[in-house]
Design a protein around this motif. Structure first.
Motif, mmCIF file in Angstrom:
data_model
loop_
_atom_site.group_PDB
_atom_site.id
_atom_site.type_symbol
_atom_site.label_atom_id
_atom_site.label_comp_id
_atom_site.label_asym_id
_atom_site.label_seq_id
_atom_site.Cartn_x
_atom_site.Cartn_y
_atom_site.Cartn_z
ATOM 1 N N THR A 46 0.861 -1.184 0.000
ATOM 2 C CA THR A 46 0.000 0.000 0.000
ATOM 3 C C THR A 46 0.895 1.231 0.000
ATOM 4 O O THR A 46 1.872 1.292 0.747
ATOM 5 C CB THR A 46 -0.922 0.009 1.231
ATOM 6 O OG1 THR A 46 -1.758 -1.147 1.178
ATOM 7 C CG2 THR A 46 -1.796 1.259 1.241
ATOM 8 N N LEU A 57 1.137 9.033 -1.264
ATOM 9 C CA LEU A 57 2.131 10.018 -1.716
ATOM 10 C C LEU A 57 1.912 11.382 -1.079
ATOM 11 O O LEU A 57 0.776 11.783 -0.797
ATOM 12 C CB LEU A 57 2.054 10.167 -3.247
ATOM 13 C CG LEU A 57 2.249 8.901 -4.078
ATOM 14 C CD1 LEU A 57 2.057 9.230 -5.562
ATOM 15 C CD2 LEU A 57 3.618 8.284 -3.839
ATOM 16 N N THR A 103 -2.081 12.232 -0.659
ATOM 17 C CA THR A 103 -3.086 11.253 -1.099
ATOM 18 C C THR A 103 -3.425 10.295 0.035
ATOM 19 O O THR A 103 -2.663 10.124 0.978
ATOM 20 C CB THR A 103 -2.600 10.382 -2.275
ATOM 21 O OG1 THR A 103 -1.686 9.384 -1.768
ATOM 22 C CG2 THR A 103 -1.930 11.214 -3.354
ATOM 23 N N GLU A 104 -4.564 9.657 -0.096
ATOM 24 C CA GLU A 104 -4.899 8.539 0.775
ATOM 25 C C GLU A 104 -3.989 7.370 0.403
ATOM 26 O O GLU A 104 -3.471 7.317 -0.718
ATOM 27 C CB GLU A 104 -6.360 8.132 0.543
ATOM 28 C CG GLU A 104 -7.372 9.176 0.977
ATOM 29 C CD GLU A 104 -7.461 9.299 2.498
ATOM 30 O OE1 GLU A 104 -7.381 8.253 3.181
ATOM 31 O OE2 GLU A 104 -7.585 10.431 2.991
ATOM 32 N N PRO A 105 -3.763 6.445 1.354
ATOM 33 C CA PRO A 105 -2.934 5.276 1.009
ATOM 34 C C PRO A 105 -3.744 4.321 0.141
ATOM 35 O O PRO A 105 -4.401 3.420 0.657
ATOM 36 C CB PRO A 105 -2.589 4.667 2.368
ATOM 37 C CG PRO A 105 -3.632 5.163 3.310
ATOM 38 C CD PRO A 105 -4.177 6.439 2.758
ATOM 39 N N ASN A 149 5.134 6.932 0.866
ATOM 40 C CA ASN A 149 4.971 6.089 2.046
ATOM 41 C C ASN A 149 4.539 4.720 1.571
ATOM 42 O O ASN A 149 3.646 4.614 0.727
ATOM 43 C CB ASN A 149 3.888 6.655 2.958
ATOM 44 C CG ASN A 149 4.259 8.045 3.446
ATOM 45 O OD1 ASN A 149 4.874 8.193 4.484
ATOM 46 N ND2 ASN A 149 3.911 9.058 2.669
ATOM 47 N N SER A 195 3.783 0.480 2.804
ATOM 48 C CA SER A 195 3.693 -0.568 3.826
ATOM 49 C C SER A 195 3.259 -1.866 3.158
ATOM 50 O O SER A 195 2.744 -1.855 2.041
ATOM 51 C CB SER A 195 2.671 -0.168 4.889
ATOM 52 O OG SER A 195 1.386 -0.064 4.301
ATOM 53 N N GLY A 236 -0.207 -2.256 7.043
ATOM 54 C CA GLY A 236 0.987 -2.561 7.812
ATOM 55 C C GLY A 236 1.704 -1.290 8.250
ATOM 56 O O GLY A 236 1.255 -0.182 7.969
ATOM 57 N N ARG A 270 4.348 1.521 7.974
ATOM 58 C CA ARG A 270 4.903 2.095 6.755
ATOM 59 C C ARG A 270 6.288 2.689 6.990
ATOM 60 O O ARG A 270 6.654 3.035 8.119
ATOM 61 C CB ARG A 270 3.986 3.203 6.267
ATOM 62 C CG ARG A 270 4.060 4.427 7.163
ATOM 63 C CD ARG A 270 3.115 5.498 6.703
ATOM 64 N NE ARG A 270 2.607 6.232 7.834
ATOM 65 C CZ ARG A 270 2.789 7.557 8.007
ATOM 66 N NH1 ARG A 270 3.459 8.244 7.112
ATOM 67 N NH2 ARG A 270 2.290 8.162 9.045
HETATM 68 P P1 ADP Z 1 1.275 11.698 9.307
HETATM 69 O O1 ADP Z 1 0.148 12.378 10.022
HETATM 70 O O2 ADP Z 1 2.151 10.892 10.147
HETATM 71 O O3 ADP Z 1 2.001 12.621 8.375
HETATM 72 P P2 ADP Z 1 -0.592 10.858 7.375
HETATM 73 O O4 ADP Z 1 -1.788 10.102 7.829
HETATM 74 O O5 ADP Z 1 -0.754 12.316 7.097
HETATM 75 O O6 ADP Z 1 0.585 10.622 8.384
HETATM 76 O O7 ADP Z 1 -0.049 10.163 6.092
HETATM 77 C C1 ADP Z 1 1.040 10.625 5.395
HETATM 78 C C2 ADP Z 1 1.133 9.858 4.103
HETATM 79 O O8 ADP Z 1 1.368 8.478 4.362
HETATM 80 C C3 ADP Z 1 -0.145 9.906 3.280
HETATM 81 O O9 ADP Z 1 0.195 10.010 1.916
HETATM 82 C C4 ADP Z 1 -0.792 8.578 3.548
HETATM 83 O O10 ADP Z 1 -1.540 8.148 2.434
HETATM 84 C C5 ADP Z 1 0.401 7.673 3.746
HETATM 85 N N1 ADP Z 1 0.140 6.540 4.629
HETATM 86 C C6 ADP Z 1 -0.418 6.578 5.865
HETATM 87 N N2 ADP Z 1 -0.473 5.339 6.404
HETATM 88 C C7 ADP Z 1 0.073 4.491 5.483
HETATM 89 C C8 ADP Z 1 0.302 3.073 5.452
HETATM 90 N N3 ADP Z 1 -0.002 2.279 6.469
HETATM 91 N N4 ADP Z 1 0.861 2.573 4.338
HETATM 92 C C9 ADP Z 1 1.201 3.358 3.305
HETATM 93 N N5 ADP Z 1 1.012 4.674 3.291
HETATM 94 C C10 ADP Z 1 0.452 5.259 4.369
#
Ligand code: ADP
Ligand code: ZN
Ligand code: MG
Length: 479
Positions: free
Chosen positions: A8, A11, A155-157, A196, A198, A208, A210
């Motif tokens: 997953t 970005l 973006t969303e993951p 990011n 995972s 998982g 990340r």
């Molecule tokens: P933070 O608050 O620690 O910065 P965010 O929730 O804002 O974390 O997420 C930052 C980036 O990481 C986003 O692009 C999100 O899509 C991605 N992300 C969050 N959790 C995961 C995961 N488990 N695996 C892959 N990408 C993730």
């Protein structure tokens, strides 16, 4: 087993907005000026310097959010993100944290149609640039970039392969290029992406742990870094280990990601509302005007190409890789008599010439109009294809307009009295056709022009010939 894990990816993209001045001061925003030549007390963080929001940067952020179909918030709040780094003289970055400019957007991959959700778009300022000379004795810092306006897109993951993530990222780059809000590339550092990633067991319903990947300077680097990281995490999990929440740097030289900082060193940014700036309130009339002035998105331009010219998906894709190229191709096609012929010219000779002149269509001296004219000359049999390609090369290398190249090469006869003789002869030789034309069968004009072209061995200027026929035939009395 690799196949039992699913990747997953999410970005975070930083886009430097193409404004004249910086985000909170009136220094010019530059990318190539001599180090520290565009700085002031505000962007250097001197005591007493007060930030003022750059309205143009807010407008570009709004247009980006609009093009991503976000909810644009009438009120957003700037915050201080505190950390120490030599390229950050204030000791904090002004960004938006809890109340960003926009949330909940989407952007689809044009190839697969797959939609990825954008969590947020917010505005912030860039940091300076540290320079580490080869000697290694000391590092230098250039503050020109300090305070440059950035839009950050998160973006969303939702990506599940490096290829899908990079394809989407390319579409986002195309979008900001079409909107005219970012000029440059990943190589110039004005479009940057952290990834990011995972791994999770297939069907486990949870994401998982990340890692965050930084320091990728090209689309290819992002692809390679993600592939490496997916393999690394898979191997860790397969052998019973645990992936650690950490930030890793892509090392282009070795093709690996290396730990930069782990969870223990995770920064605590101590965010708080920026006391030197009021809440950012978008006045409704202003907002409407900015939204309405948003330029066409790549999706809209692709639809225009398809509807207007009936192009294949492949050609549409080829012509919409950048705004300048799309504008060029559109203009050439608008005047085409034979669409596929003009497509061939664009894909073959023109694309090649642009590539050889450094990739910028606006640097190409050949007018798009001349491309359609040239293609038309071949289609009407006036010029052979090899001749036309020679003419094109001359236009390009000698920076000459088409008409001049044709005359210089002795390809074209534009002398009116010479052509008038030919036209007069033909009207006398084909009285029937002349009568039918005058009576309203307009397609015969093209036929006459064709005859004249044949008689001049293809050298007559078809436009002048056509005008002469119209003039002489319409003057002729008919029974
Ligand atoms: P933070 O608050 O620690 O910065 P965010 O929730 O804002 O974390 O997420 C930052 C980036 O990481 C986003 O692009 C999100 O899509 C991605 N992300 C969050 N959790 C995961 C995961 N488990 N695996 C892959 N990408 C993730
Ligand atoms: Zn400044
Ligand atoms: Mg975050």
């Amino acid at each position: 087993m690799t196949s039992s894990f699913v990747a997953t990816i999410g970005l975070e993209i930083h886009v430097q907005l193409d404004t004249q001045t910086k985000m909170f001061c009136r220094c010019r925003r530059t990318v190539d000026a001599p180090p520290n030549s565009h700085v002031c007390p505000v962007c250097l963080g001197m005591p007493g310097g007060l930030p003022v929001v750059n309205q143009g940067a807010v407008a570009m952020g709004v247009q980006l959010a609009e093009a991503l179909s976000c909810t644009i918030h009438r009120q957003s709040v700037f915050a201080r993100k505190n950390y120490f780094y030599p390229d950050l003289p204030k000791g904090y970055q002004i960004t938006q944290h809890e109340a960003p400019l926009a949330t909940d957007g989407v952007l689809a991959d044009p190839e697969t149609g797959e939609v990825v959700r954008v969590s947020r778009v917010h505005l912030e300022e860039d940091a300076g640039k540290s320079i580490h000379p080869q000697s290694g004795e000391h590092s230098l810092v250039d503050f020109n970039r300090c305070g440059a306006p950035l839009a950050e897109i998160v973006t969303e993951p939702e990506f599940h392969s490096p290829g899908a993530a990079v394809a989407w990222l390319k579409e986002l780059w195309t979008l900001v290029d079409f909107l005219g809000i970012c000029r440059g590339s990943m190589a110039d550092g004005v479009f940057r992406c952290d990834a990011n990633v995972s791994m999770a067991k297939v069907g486990c319903g949870e994401l998982g742990v990340r890692t965050e990947l930084k320091n990728m300077n090209s689309f290819q680097a992002i692809l390679s870094a993600l592939e490496f990281e997916i393999d690394r995490q898979t191997e860790v999990l397969r052998t019973g280990g645990r992936v650690l929440l950490e930030t890793r740097l892509w090392d282009e030289g070795t093709g690996q990601t290396l730990v930069m900082r782990g969870k223990e060193e995770a920064r605590d940014y101590r965010y708080f509302d920026e006391p030197d700036l009021p809440v950012l309130i978008l006045e409704p009339m202003w907002l409407q005007r900015v939204v309405e002035s948003t330029r066409e998105t790549p999706g809209e331009v692709r639809r225009a190409f398809a509807h207007r010219f009936g192009l294949t998906r492949e050609d549409v894709g080829r012509f919409t890789t950048s705004r300048k190229w799309a504008d060029y191709a559109f203009e050439a096609l608008e005047r085409a008599q034979d669409i596929p012929a003009v497509c061939n010219w664009l894909n073959r000779d023109v694309a090649n010439a642009i590539h050889q002149s450094g990739g910028d269509p606006s640097a190409l001296s050949v007018a798009p109009d001349d491309i359609s004219k040239l293609a038309n000359l071949v289609e009407s049999g006036t010029l052979s294809l090899p001749m036309a390609r020679n003419v094109f090369r001359t236009m390009w290398s000698r920076v000459l307009p088409l008409a001049q190249c044709l005359e210089d090469a002795g390809h074209q006869e534009s002398d009116e009295s010479t052509l008038r003789t030919v036209v007069g002869e033909l009207i006398d030789e084909f009285p029937d056709e002349a009568r039918r034309y005058v009576a309203g069968k307009e397609s015969l004009l093209r036929w006459f022009v064709g005859q004249a072209m044949r008689r001049t061995q293809g050298r007559g200027n078809p436009q002048i010939i056509s005008q002469l026929f119209e003039k002489l035939l319409n003057r002729k009395e008919h029974p």
